[in-house]
Enzyme design. Structure first.
Site, PDB file in Angstrom:
ATOM      1  N   GLU A 119       0.819  -1.215   0.000  1.00  0.00           N
ATOM      2  CA  GLU A 119       0.000   0.000   0.000  1.00  0.00           C
ATOM      3  C   GLU A 119       0.855   1.268   0.000  1.00  0.00           C
ATOM      4  O   GLU A 119       0.641   2.156  -0.840  1.00  0.00           O
ATOM      5  CB  GLU A 119      -0.994   0.005   1.171  1.00  0.00           C
ATOM      6  N   CYS A 134      -8.868   3.694   7.490  1.00  0.00           N
ATOM      7  CA  CYS A 134     -10.177   3.377   6.915  1.00  0.00           C
ATOM      8  C   CYS A 134     -11.147   3.019   8.035  1.00  0.00           C
ATOM      9  O   CYS A 134     -10.744   2.563   9.116  1.00  0.00           O
ATOM     10  CB  CYS A 134     -10.074   2.254   5.882  1.00  0.00           C
TER      11      CYS A 134
END
Length: 316
Positions: A133, A198
């Site tokens: 990521e 998130c």
């Protein structure tokens, strides 16, 4: 022994979406073969093994560009972790068909970096080195994105502008990110902060922080490569104050962990298949330290039960 089933736990929508995209690709006979996943679609070996049974090949390597060098034809699926523009361009140059399974939360961070670069900013990105990521996020604008993992990385960091944005990998510990942001604020007082944990990661971490404190032990079901799973174990120990172990499945549970334990909390990473977690819970519920017949720890979940179901499209 009492089992505390921490909720919410397990799959997040980004993981499910990525797996459905890959399963649909496996069923799509119009796509060029072979079909590859550029790295692990999600960080769970049970999932990648199940996809191999579907005929999808998972390739891994030090970077997405290195993996692409191994592919000369067919279809490539980009994982939920996202990829850099350079990876997309290289795949196009090689004539590969591409399918993007990037999590929408990751895409949002990429868009933010692009927008801030256009405004003349530099970006401090908090994330794990050698994780896909951050690799993708840094690759959006490698000339202005600075990856840091811990406070020590700040000591040598120099930025040639006061226009600084700070953001982060979506699966980091929210407490670690907060502490690092406070350190960054001291060194770069003009920095702007955009926390990108998130929602799925955040609520799972908060659930462990609030629910694991009543347990003597926490078992986190998740792959060793799963950053969000490792962070759940960290949260249990550092925030809830409860000893934690991460296991890939029931076969990794050690009986000595359970000696003298009355309450066990169980949670699972966002990329952990639900049947794998259920098998762990079932073992703990029937476990009796005085009865060797209850001590068997063998994963029996078939690979066919790992992936989400998808509807086969009928030909017109």
């Amino acid at each position: 022994m009492k089992i505390v089933k921490i909720s919410p736990r397990g799959y997040c929508y980004g993981v499910v979406d990525a797996m459905v995209i890959a399963r649909n690709a496996a069923l799509d006979t119009s796509l060029p073969r072979p079909i590859y996943i550029l790295g692990m679609i999600v960080h769970n070996k049970h999932v990648t093994d199940a996809f191999e049974e579907d005929g999808i090949i998972t390739l891994d390597g030090p970077s997405r560009l290195d993996i692409l060098d191994k592919i000369d034809s067919g279809t490539v699926i980009f994982t939920a972790h996202g990829v850099s523009p350079e990876v997309k361009q290289r795949a196009k140059e090689k004539g590969l068909t591409t399918i993007d399974a990037t999590c929408p939360d990751v895409t949002k961070t990429h868009d933010l970096i692009e927008a801030k670069k256009a405004e003349g900013y530099h970006v401090i990105y908090i994330g794990k080195k050698n994780h896909p990521e951050p690799e993708g996020a840094v690759g959006i604008a490698p000339d202005i994105v600075h990856l840091i993992e811990r406070a020590d990385d700040l000591k040598t960091l120099e930025i040639p502008t006061d226009k600084i944005l700070v953001t982060n990998q979506t699966t980091m510990s929210q407490w670690d990110v907060q502490h690092l942001m406070e350190d960054i604020q001291k060194k770069f007082p003009t920095a702007e902060f955009h926390k990108e944990i998130c929602l799925a990661t955040q609520v799972r971490q908060e659930a462990v922080a609030k629910q694991a404190d009543v347990a003597d032990l926490t078992i986190v079901v998740g792959d060793p490569k799963s950053n969000n799973s490792n962070r759940l174990a960290q949260v249990s120990q550092e925030i809830a104050g409860t000893k934690a172990y991460r296991v890939a499945d029931v076969s990794e549970i050690k009986l000595e962990w359970l000696q003298g334990v009355e309450n066990v909390a169980v949670t699972a990473g966002a990329s952990t298949p639900t049947p794998i977690t259920k098998e762990v819970i079932a073992f703990l519920e029937q476990y009796d330290p005085m009865n060797p017949a209850t001590w068997e720890r063998v994963r029996k979940v078939p690979l066919q039960k790992i992936l989400p179901r998808v509807k086969v499209k009928k030909e017109q």
